[in-house]
Design a protein around this motif. Structure first.
Motif, PDB file in Angstrom:
ATOM      1  N   GLY A  53       0.703  -1.354   0.096  1.00  0.00           N
ATOM      2  CA  GLY A  53      -0.094  -0.053   0.228  1.00  0.00           C
ATOM      3  C   GLY A  53       0.871   1.399   0.045  1.00  0.00           C
ATOM      4  O   GLY A  53       0.385   2.402  -0.198  1.00  0.00           O
ATOM      5  N   ALA A  54       2.106   1.098   0.242  1.00  0.00           N
ATOM      6  CA  ALA A  54       3.194   2.398   0.256  1.00  0.00           C
ATOM      7  C   ALA A  54       3.333   3.236  -1.281  1.00  0.00           C
ATOM      8  O   ALA A  54       3.221   2.374  -1.977  1.00  0.00           O
ATOM      9  N   THR A  55       3.313   4.068  -1.163  1.00  0.00           N
ATOM     10  CA  THR A  55       3.469   4.968  -2.491  1.00  0.00           C
ATOM     11  C   THR A  55       5.040   4.716  -2.815  1.00  0.00           C
ATOM     12  O   THR A  55       5.650   4.881  -2.125  1.00  0.00           O
ATOM     13  N   VAL A  56       5.127   4.762  -4.119  1.00  0.00           N
ATOM     14  CA  VAL A  56       6.611   4.646  -4.646  1.00  0.00           C
ATOM     15  C   VAL A  56       6.743   5.792  -5.363  1.00  0.00           C
ATOM     16  O   VAL A  56       5.964   6.241  -6.424  1.00  0.00           O
ATOM     17  N   TYR A  57       8.039   6.520  -5.333  1.00  0.00           N
ATOM     18  CA  TYR A  57       8.592   7.771  -6.025  1.00  0.00           C
ATOM     19  C   TYR A  57       9.698   7.524  -6.852  1.00  0.00           C
ATOM     20  O   TYR A  57      10.264   6.350  -6.564  1.00  0.00           O
ATOM     21  N   ASN A  58       9.731   8.293  -7.886  1.00  0.00           N
ATOM     22  CA  ASN A  58      11.087   8.227  -8.699  1.00  0.00           C
ATOM     23  C   ASN A  58      12.090   9.207  -8.073  1.00  0.00           C
ATOM     24  O   ASN A  58      11.528   9.614  -7.105  1.00  0.00           O
ATOM     25  N   GLY A  59      13.180   9.455  -8.714  1.00  0.00           N
ATOM     26  CA  GLY A  59      14.551  10.204  -8.041  1.00  0.00           C
ATOM     27  C   GLY A  59      13.904  11.955  -7.965  1.00  0.00           C
ATOM     28  O   GLY A  59      14.546  12.527  -7.182  1.00  0.00           O
ATOM     29  N   ILE A  64       4.974   7.693  -8.775  1.00  0.00           N
ATOM     30  CA  ILE A  64       4.774   6.648  -9.912  1.00  0.00           C
ATOM     31  C   ILE A  64       4.048   5.372  -9.684  1.00  0.00           C
ATOM     32  O   ILE A  64       3.908   4.780 -10.858  1.00  0.00           O
ATOM     33  N   GLY A  65       3.836   5.100  -8.702  1.00  0.00           N
ATOM     34  CA  GLY A  65       2.973   3.670  -8.375  1.00  0.00           C
ATOM     35  C   GLY A  65       2.671   3.693  -6.980  1.00  0.00           C
ATOM     36  O   GLY A  65       3.086   4.227  -6.145  1.00  0.00           O
ATOM     37  N   THR A  66       2.053   2.350  -6.599  1.00  0.00           N
ATOM     38  CA  THR A  66       1.816   1.866  -5.207  1.00  0.00           C
ATOM     39  C   THR A  66       2.094   0.498  -4.999  1.00  0.00           C
ATOM     40  O   THR A  66       1.842  -0.198  -5.949  1.00  0.00           O
ATOM     41  N   VAL A  67       2.661   0.097  -4.074  1.00  0.00           N
ATOM     42  CA  VAL A  67       3.036  -1.365  -3.918  1.00  0.00           C
ATOM     43  C   VAL A  67       1.727  -2.114  -3.644  1.00  0.00           C
ATOM     44  O   VAL A  67       1.056  -1.651  -2.599  1.00  0.00           O
ATOM     45  N   ASP A  68       1.170  -2.913  -4.476  1.00  0.00           N
ATOM     46  CA  ASP A  68       0.027  -3.598  -4.370  1.00  0.00           C
ATOM     47  C   ASP A  68       0.093  -4.995  -3.589  1.00  0.00           C
ATOM     48  O   ASP A  68      -0.536  -5.374  -2.961  1.00  0.00           O
ATOM     49  N   ASP A  69       1.572  -5.613  -3.787  1.00  0.00           N
ATOM     50  CA  ASP A  69       1.830  -7.048  -3.067  1.00  0.00           C
ATOM     51  C   ASP A  69       3.088  -7.210  -3.063  1.00  0.00           C
ATOM     52  O   ASP A  69       4.032  -6.433  -3.826  1.00  0.00           O
ATOM     53  N   LEU A  70       3.580  -8.277  -2.319  1.00  0.00           N
ATOM     54  CA  LEU A  70       4.928  -8.684  -2.119  1.00  0.00           C
ATOM     55  C   LEU A  70       5.042 -10.250  -2.440  1.00  0.00           C
ATOM     56  O   LEU A  70       4.174 -11.093  -2.209  1.00  0.00           O
ATOM     57  N   ILE A  71       5.771 -10.881  -3.585  1.00  0.00           N
ATOM     58  CA  ILE A  71       5.857 -12.061  -3.858  1.00  0.00           C
ATOM     59  C   ILE A  71       7.107 -12.737  -3.720  1.00  0.00           C
ATOM     60  O   ILE A  71       8.166 -11.925  -4.231  1.00  0.00           O
ATOM     61  N   ASP A 108      12.445   7.909   4.243  1.00  0.00           N
ATOM     62  CA  ASP A 108      11.227   7.164   4.544  1.00  0.00           C
ATOM     63  C   ASP A 108      10.304   6.871   3.427  1.00  0.00           C
ATOM     64  O   ASP A 108       9.111   6.756   3.662  1.00  0.00           O
ATOM     65  N   GLN A 109      10.979   7.261   2.286  1.00  0.00           N
ATOM     66  CA  GLN A 109      10.259   7.180   0.953  1.00  0.00           C
ATOM     67  C   GLN A 109      10.466   5.902   0.085  1.00  0.00           C
ATOM     68  O   GLN A 109      11.721   5.726   0.047  1.00  0.00           O
ATOM     69  N   PHE A 110       9.738   5.211  -0.414  1.00  0.00           N
ATOM     70  CA  PHE A 110      10.120   4.005  -1.496  1.00  0.00           C
ATOM     71  C   PHE A 110      10.468   4.803  -2.793  1.00  0.00           C
ATOM     72  O   PHE A 110       9.440   5.410  -3.177  1.00  0.00           O
ATOM     73  N   GLN A 111      11.646   4.458  -3.333  1.00  0.00           N
ATOM     74  CA  GLN A 111      11.765   4.973  -4.598  1.00  0.00           C
ATOM     75  C   GLN A 111      12.436   4.041  -5.501  1.00  0.00           C
ATOM     76  O   GLN A 111      13.212   3.138  -5.338  1.00  0.00           O
ATOM     77  N   LEU A 112      12.000   4.104  -6.767  1.00  0.00           N
ATOM     78  CA  LEU A 112      12.654   3.744  -7.959  1.00  0.00           C
ATOM     79  C   LEU A 112      13.424   4.922  -8.675  1.00  0.00           C
ATOM     80  O   LEU A 112      12.508   5.475  -9.461  1.00  0.00           O
ATOM     81  N   PRO A 113      14.467   5.138  -8.418  1.00  0.00           N
ATOM     82  CA  PRO A 113      15.215   6.391  -8.930  1.00  0.00           C
ATOM     83  C   PRO A 113      15.117   6.824 -10.331  1.00  0.00           C
ATOM     84  O   PRO A 113      14.682   8.025 -10.842  1.00  0.00           O
TER      85      PRO A 113
END
Length: 130
Positions: A53-59, A64-71, A108-113
């Motif tokens: 459910g966490a928000t994902v940001y770029n650099g 840019i998206g939200t974590v929907d699940d972990l596999i 404390d932010q999840f990023q895909l730079p």
């Protein structure tokens, strides 16, 4: 029945004597490997329930998206994040997967730079196996 119990008893006794843990699964002795971890380091990490459910940001700090699940994916059982990209209120979203190791934690932010919504939407769409 006594023979099976005796065999398990000997397996446990031999395991204790050889300092190798033994577990009995359905009557067959099996070796168990344990790994010591630094529990303080693990406790400082993120629980799956907090990542989902966490928000994902770029650099550029653009959403840019939200974590929907972990596999955990075979064969190496490496963790992957399923990201929900685009759409509005869950309608028209595009699910993609990225290795969890590629997501960085910055302030404390999840990023895909180096990612963008468009680069994520260009990835193959992920669907759950039935």
């Amino acid at each position: 029945m006594i023979e099976k119990s005796a065999a398990i008893g000997w397996a446990v006794l031999l395991g204790v004597m050889s300092n190798v843990p033994i577990a009995a699964a359905q009557g067959a002795p099996q070796s168990v490997t344990e790994v010591r971890v630094d529990v303080a380091k693990i406790a400082a990490g993120y629980r799956a329930s907090k990542i989902s459910g966490a928000t994902v940001y770029n650099g550029n700090k653009e959403k840019i998206g939200t974590v929907d699940d972990l596999i955990l994916g075979p064969p190496e059982w490496e963790p992957y994040a399923v990201l929900s990209v685009g759409g509005l209120l869950g309608v028209g979203t595009h699910l993609v997967t990225v290795p969890l190791a590629s997501i960085q934690v910055v302030e404390d932010q999840f990023q895909l730079p180096n990612a963008s919504k468009d680069s994520l939407k260009a990835l193959p769409e992920f669907t759950y196996a039935k």
